[in-house]
Design a protein around this motif. Structure first.
Motif, PDB file in Angstrom:
ATOM      1  N   CYS A   1       0.813  -1.226   0.000  1.00  0.00           N
ATOM      2  CA  CYS A   1       0.000   0.000   0.000  1.00  0.00           C
ATOM      3  C   CYS A   1       0.840   1.266   0.000  1.00  0.00           C
ATOM      4  CB  CYS A   1      -0.980  -0.001   1.167  1.00  0.00           C
ATOM      5  SG  CYS A   1      -0.271   0.488   2.747  1.00  0.00           S
ATOM      6  N   PHE A   2       2.164   1.135   0.143  1.00  0.00           N
ATOM      7  CA  PHE A   2       3.000   2.332   0.248  1.00  0.00           C
ATOM      8  C   PHE A   2       3.664   2.736  -1.066  1.00  0.00           C
ATOM      9  CE2 PHE A   2       2.839   0.820   4.665  1.00  0.00           C
ATOM     10  CZ  PHE A   2       2.314   1.953   5.251  1.00  0.00           C
ATOM     11  N   ALA A   3       3.281   2.113  -2.173  1.00  0.00           N
ATOM     12  CA  ALA A   3       3.758   2.570  -3.473  1.00  0.00           C
ATOM     13  C   ALA A   3       3.314   4.019  -3.678  1.00  0.00           C
ATOM     14  CB  ALA A   3       3.185   1.682  -4.579  1.00  0.00           C
ATOM     15  N   GLY A   4       4.191   4.817  -4.246  1.00  0.00           N
ATOM     16  CA  GLY A   4       3.851   6.222  -4.482  1.00  0.00           C
ATOM     17  C   GLY A   4       4.209   7.146  -3.346  1.00  0.00           C
ATOM     18  N   MET A   5       4.702   6.593  -2.219  1.00  0.00           N
ATOM     19  CA  MET A   5       5.126   7.432  -1.095  1.00  0.00           C
ATOM     20  C   MET A   5       6.648   7.533  -1.107  1.00  0.00           C
ATOM     21  SD  MET A   5       4.300   7.016   2.967  1.00  0.00           S
ATOM     22  CE  MET A   5       5.786   6.117   3.395  1.00  0.00           C
ATOM     23  N   ASN A   6       7.157   8.765  -1.083  1.00  0.00           N
ATOM     24  CA  ASN A   6       8.591   8.972  -1.234  1.00  0.00           C
ATOM     25  C   ASN A   6       9.119   9.990  -0.232  1.00  0.00           C
ATOM     26  OD1 ASN A   6       8.824   7.394  -3.787  1.00  0.00           O
ATOM     27  ND2 ASN A   6       7.488   9.021  -4.563  1.00  0.00           N
ATOM     28  N   VAL A   7      10.430   9.867   0.073  1.00  0.00           N
ATOM     29  CA  VAL A   7      11.116  10.896   0.850  1.00  0.00           C
ATOM     30  C   VAL A   7      11.311  12.113  -0.053  1.00  0.00           C
ATOM     31  CG1 VAL A   7      13.210  11.515   2.097  1.00  0.00           C
ATOM     32  CG2 VAL A   7      12.325   9.196   2.253  1.00  0.00           C
ATOM     33  N   ILE A   8      10.879  13.273   0.404  1.00  0.00           N
ATOM     34  CA  ILE A   8      11.060  14.478  -0.410  1.00  0.00           C
ATOM     35  C   ILE A   8      12.082  15.434   0.197  1.00  0.00           C
ATOM     36  CG2 ILE A   8       8.800  14.372  -1.495  1.00  0.00           C
ATOM     37  CD1 ILE A   8       7.764  16.346   0.507  1.00  0.00           C
ATOM     38  N   LYS A   9      12.501  15.147   1.434  1.00  0.00           N
ATOM     39  CA  LYS A   9      13.511  15.995   2.061  1.00  0.00           C
ATOM     40  C   LYS A   9      14.123  15.224   3.227  1.00  0.00           C
ATOM     41  CE  LYS A   9      14.008  20.858   3.387  1.00  0.00           C
ATOM     42  NZ  LYS A   9      13.264  22.120   3.648  1.00  0.00           N
ATOM     43  N   LYS A  10      15.444  15.365   3.401  1.00  0.00           N
ATOM     44  CA  LYS A  10      16.123  14.715   4.520  1.00  0.00           C
ATOM     45  C   LYS A  10      16.941  15.766   5.267  1.00  0.00           C
ATOM     46  CE  LYS A  10      17.771  10.497   4.231  1.00  0.00           C
ATOM     47  NZ  LYS A  10      18.647   9.302   3.984  1.00  0.00           N
ATOM     48  N   LEU A  11      16.793  15.776   6.591  1.00  0.00           N
ATOM     49  CA  LEU A  11      17.500  16.741   7.432  1.00  0.00           C
ATOM     50  C   LEU A  11      18.502  16.003   8.296  1.00  0.00           C
ATOM     51  CD1 LEU A  11      14.342  18.730   8.635  1.00  0.00           C
ATOM     52  CD2 LEU A  11      15.783  19.237   6.650  1.00  0.00           C
ATOM     53  N   GLU A  12      19.773  16.376   8.151  1.00  0.00           N
ATOM     54  CA  GLU A  12      20.829  15.747   8.938  1.00  0.00           C
ATOM     55  C   GLU A  12      21.338  16.730   9.995  1.00  0.00           C
ATOM     56  OE1 GLU A  12      21.747  12.722   8.736  1.00  0.00           O
ATOM     57  OE2 GLU A  12      21.341  11.974   6.711  1.00  0.00           O
ATOM     58  N   PRO A  13      21.654  16.232  11.198  1.00  0.00           N
ATOM     59  CA  PRO A  13      22.239  17.114  12.218  1.00  0.00           C
ATOM     60  C   PRO A  13      23.611  17.635  11.757  1.00  0.00           C
ATOM     61  CG  PRO A  13      21.526  15.015  13.168  1.00  0.00           C
ATOM     62  CD  PRO A  13      21.466  14.851  11.689  1.00  0.00           C
ATOM     63  N   GLU A  14      23.932  18.857  12.173  1.00  0.00           N
ATOM     64  CA  GLU A  14      25.232  19.455  11.879  1.00  0.00           C
ATOM     65  C   GLU A  14      25.975  19.639  13.197  1.00  0.00           C
ATOM     66  OE1 GLU A  14      24.843  22.952   9.309  1.00  0.00           O
ATOM     67  OE2 GLU A  14      22.746  22.351   9.009  1.00  0.00           O
ATOM     68  N   LYS A  15      27.243  19.228  13.231  1.00  0.00           N
ATOM     69  CA  LYS A  15      27.995  19.188  14.490  1.00  0.00           C
ATOM     70  C   LYS A  15      27.998  20.522  15.220  1.00  0.00           C
ATOM     71  CE  LYS A  15      31.151  15.280  14.162  1.00  0.00           C
ATOM     72  NZ  LYS A  15      32.584  14.862  14.174  1.00  0.00           N
ATOM     73  N   ALA A  16      28.285  21.597  14.495  1.00  0.00           N
ATOM     74  CA  ALA A  16      28.383  22.916  15.137  1.00  0.00           C
ATOM     75  C   ALA A  16      27.049  23.334  15.738  1.00  0.00           C
ATOM     76  CB  ALA A  16      28.859  23.958  14.131  1.00  0.00           C
ATOM     77  N   LEU A  17      25.964  23.122  14.976  1.00  0.00           N
ATOM     78  CA  LEU A  17      24.641  23.495  15.479  1.00  0.00           C
ATOM     79  C   LEU A  17      24.202  22.575  16.608  1.00  0.00           C
ATOM     80  CD1 LEU A  17      22.720  24.440  12.204  1.00  0.00           C
ATOM     81  CD2 LEU A  17      23.366  25.965  14.084  1.00  0.00           C
ATOM     82  N   GLN A  18      24.575  21.296  16.546  1.00  0.00           N
ATOM     83  CA  GLN A  18      24.233  20.370  17.629  1.00  0.00           C
ATOM     84  C   GLN A  18      24.788  20.862  18.965  1.00  0.00           C
ATOM     85  OE1 GLN A  18      25.191  16.310  15.618  1.00  0.00           O
ATOM     86  NE2 GLN A  18      23.929  15.866  17.395  1.00  0.00           N
ATOM     87  N   GLN A  19      26.043  21.274  18.969  1.00  0.00           N
ATOM     88  CA  GLN A  19      26.655  21.759  20.202  1.00  0.00           C
ATOM     89  C   GLN A  19      25.984  23.031  20.679  1.00  0.00           C
ATOM     90  OE1 GLN A  19      29.112  20.299  22.220  1.00  0.00           O
ATOM     91  NE2 GLN A  19      28.288  21.910  23.544  1.00  0.00           N
ATOM     92  N   GLN A  20      25.644  23.906  19.732  1.00  0.00           N
ATOM     93  CA  GLN A  20      24.994  25.161  20.090  1.00  0.00           C
ATOM     94  C   GLN A  20      23.633  24.910  20.720  1.00  0.00           C
ATOM     95  OE1 GLN A  20      24.832  27.838  16.764  1.00  0.00           O
ATOM     96  NE2 GLN A  20      24.334  29.615  18.014  1.00  0.00           N
ATOM     97  N   TYR A  21      22.860  24.010  20.105  1.00  0.00           N
ATOM     98  CA  TYR A  21      21.521  23.744  20.639  1.00  0.00           C
ATOM     99  C   TYR A  21      21.566  22.921  21.919  1.00  0.00           C
ATOM    100  CZ  TYR A  21      18.931  25.972  16.934  1.00  0.00           C
ATOM    101  OH  TYR A  21      18.387  26.908  16.097  1.00  0.00           O
ATOM    102  N   GLN A  22      22.599  22.141  22.097  1.00  0.00           N
ATOM    103  CA  GLN A  22      22.734  21.418  23.360  1.00  0.00           C
ATOM    104  C   GLN A  22      22.807  22.406  24.521  1.00  0.00           C
ATOM    105  OE1 GLN A  22      25.906  18.530  23.401  1.00  0.00           O
ATOM    106  NE2 GLN A  22      25.799  18.256  25.610  1.00  0.00           N
ATOM    107  N   ASP A  23      23.549  23.481  24.331  1.00  0.00           N
ATOM    108  CA  ASP A  23      23.671  24.499  25.375  1.00  0.00           C
ATOM    109  C   ASP A  23      22.371  25.273  25.557  1.00  0.00           C
ATOM    110  OD1 ASP A  23      26.307  23.715  25.673  1.00  0.00           O
ATOM    111  OD2 ASP A  23      27.091  25.304  24.371  1.00  0.00           O
ATOM    112  N   ILE A  24      21.742  25.653  24.439  1.00  0.00           N
ATOM    113  CA  ILE A  24      20.490  26.428  24.514  1.00  0.00           C
ATOM    114  C   ILE A  24      19.395  25.590  25.168  1.00  0.00           C
ATOM    115  CG2 ILE A  24      18.707  27.613  23.183  1.00  0.00           C
ATOM    116  CD1 ILE A  24      20.892  28.079  21.017  1.00  0.00           C
ATOM    117  N   TYR A  25      19.307  24.313  24.742  1.00  0.00           N
ATOM    118  CA  TYR A  25      18.307  23.425  25.343  1.00  0.00           C
ATOM    119  C   TYR A  25      18.586  23.196  26.815  1.00  0.00           C
ATOM    120  CZ  TYR A  25      16.061  19.094  26.780  1.00  0.00           C
ATOM    121  OH  TYR A  25      15.349  18.161  27.491  1.00  0.00           O
ATOM    122  N   GLY A  26      19.851  23.053  27.191  1.00  0.00           N
ATOM    123  CA  GLY A  26      20.197  22.854  28.598  1.00  0.00           C
ATOM    124  C   GLY A  26      19.708  23.989  29.472  1.00  0.00           C
ATOM    125  N   ASN A  27      19.856  25.223  28.999  1.00  0.00           N
ATOM    126  CA  ASN A  27      19.375  26.379  29.758  1.00  0.00           C
ATOM    127  C   ASN A  27      17.854  26.389  29.838  1.00  0.00           C
ATOM    128  OD1 ASN A  27      21.989  27.316  30.170  1.00  0.00           O
ATOM    129  ND2 ASN A  27      21.987  28.527  28.284  1.00  0.00           N
TER     130      ASN A  27
END
Length: 494
Positions: A459-485
């Motif tokens: 039943c999943f014919a015709g369903m496709n990935v249209i965008k993929k978001l990968e974590p970025e190291k620099a932003l991961q560290q930045q958001y780790q600090d922001i989320y921690g606060n």
């Protein structure tokens, strides 16, 4: 027959989707109303909607669908239904609602659920129901019994929102095991109705509807409904599920370890497991997944944050007059991560299960009149929503859930590049965005339930990935600090 028809009964809108059977492609999708449906709050902590408003908007959504594809009623092979979970609809013998539906984000029944949790025993409730009775459907019915006894005496059947739509389509009052589990009306150990909770609440088991399979014939369209909707009488309704299990199904999240997310009115992360697992504090909840069988058990661990898209909608109405969501997203994108010290806590849509059923209300912290504008507020809101989900995901991880890749529909808040980036980099997960939604998933599932597709994979014919978001190291560290606060500030409030 050419098509499968799916409906998704949300609290913001009703969506309809038409899937082509031959190739699995989405032929058309539509929703109604154009602006979000109102949620009535007659008292603080209350949240209600008129069930007949859902039925009205279903008709409008179907009309909009026909403006895109001029299909005939006899071209529809089967119908599937997805619906907002945990709501309570009370009907009389004629099938008419006796009062507005008490919907998912209503918190009036929390005290009843907490008392039942204590009286029945926390260990008993968690091992048998996998959850505290909380403010789920059974507890909402207890509230009606205690506070509106005249209404309670007139009840012929109680049902979930999707059960009510199925009643309007087929004339039959039915429900599913998956639906009963989300209302804390199912005992996982005995594999039967949760009589212990019903007996404690003094609720007659006969008020519950007959059980039908999640996949399979659940009734057929009546002549009255067919004439009203332009469909063929006798068309089967062959699938029904709550919106979050259905959203997971829509994204082909069927096997243990697979995870789905959605960010509509509420925000949800939903992981599938084959083990009976529960959070001792019932901050995240375990229900029967749509593909569950006794031979191959499948459970869904559900994290829900009530104040997600509804916060974005509130901001648009009150801070961004005449602006589109795309305009809001653009203004948020112009602000650097962390919103220059502004923090939003999006808990303004009733009691939050992830906060142990506390109703904190939404909070904006760190506002500086000479530094912040509405772009900062928009950015802080999207970040705060993601941080709330991250807070709950940490609980899921403590339960043993592995969160590496998350699938979501390219819709609602995932249309925002800011939201998607903050989500991937705060959680550290790869996010796959698909061309699907709940209505399309319900249509595909109806094809399985009607025997048109031989198995789930087909039943999943015709369903496709249209965008993929990968974590970025620099932003991961930045958001780790922001989320921690952000998390530290939240814990002070708790």
């Amino acid at each position: 027959m050419k098509y499968l028809l799916g409906f998704d009964i949300g609290s913001s809108s009703v969506k309809a989707a038409l899937i082509e059977i031959a190739n699995g492609k989405l032929a058309a999708t539509a929703f109604s109303p154009a602006e979000e449906m109102p949620i009535d709050a007659p008292k603080a902590g209350f949240a209600e909607q008129d069930p007949d408003r859902w039925w009205k908007e279903l008709q409008h959504a179907l009309q909009k669908l026909r403006q895109q594809v001029a299909f005939q009623g006899d071209e529809v092979a089967a119908i599937g239904i997805s619906y907002q979970m945990h709501g309570l609809v009370c009907v009389d013998k004629a099938g008419k609602p006796l009062r507005p539906s008490i919907i998912w984000c209503d918190g009036r029944a929390v005290t009843y659920g907490n008392k039942a949790f204590e009286a029945l025993g926390e260990d008993f409730s968690l091992s048998n129901f996998l959850n505290s009775p909380g403010n789920f459907t059974a507890s909402k019915l207890k509230w009606v019994k205690e506070n509106e006894p005249d209404t309670y005496k007139k009840i012929h059947k109680v049902m979930l929102p999707g059960d009510y739509i199925a009643l309007r389509l087929t004339g039959e009052a039915t429900t599913t095991i998956s639906g009963l589990s989300e209302g804390i009306l199912w005992n996982f150990k005995t594999k039967a109705i949760a009589k212990e909770l019903l007996n404690y609440y003094g609720i007659d088991e006969n008020l519950l509807s007959a059980i039908v399979p999640t996949f399979g014939e659940q009734g057929r369209i009546t002549s009255e409904a067919a004439d009203l909707l332009g469909l063929k009488a006798g068309t089967p309704v062959s699938y029904r599920a709550g919106d979050q299990p259905n959203n997971a199904y829509s994204l082909n999240v069927l096997q243990p370890g697979e995870v789905a997310a959605t960010a509509g009115t509420s925000g949800v992360v939903y992981g599938v497991t084959d083990k009976v697992e529960y959070d001792p504090k019932s901050r995240v909840n375990t229900f029967v997944h749509v593909t569950h069988t006794e031979e191959k058990p499948r459970y869904g661990i559900l994290l829900c944050v009530n104040g997600t898209g509804i916060l974005n909608s509130w901001l648009r109405k009150n801070f961004f007059a005449n602006a589109s969501y795309a305009d809001m997203n653009a203004q948020a994108a112009a602000i650097t991560p962390g919103a220059d010290g502004l923090s939003f806590f999006p808990f303004g849509n009733g009691a939050e299960r992830v906060l142990e059923n506390k109703d904190l209300g939404a909070m904006l912290q760190g506002l500086q009149f000479n530094r912040h504008d509405r772009g900062h507020v928009a950015r802080a809101a999207q970040e705060g929503i993601v941080f709330s989900l991250k807070y709950g995901m940490e609980i899921m991880q403590q339960m043993g859930m592995q969160l590496k890749t998350i699938r979501a529909g390219y819709a609602n808040m995932f249309l925002s590049d800011v939201f998607g980036s903050v989500f991937a980099n705060t959680t550290g997960c790869t996010v796959e965005l698909y061309n699907t939604d709940g209505a399309a998933g319900a249509a595909r599932a109806a094809g399985v339930g009607a025997g048109i597709y031989p198995d789930f994979a087909s039943c999943f014919a015709g369903m496709n990935v249209i965008k993929k978001l990968e974590p970025e190291k620099a932003l991961q560290q930045q958001y780790q600090d922001i989320y921690g606060n952000w998390k530290q500030a939240l814990l002070k409030e708790l």
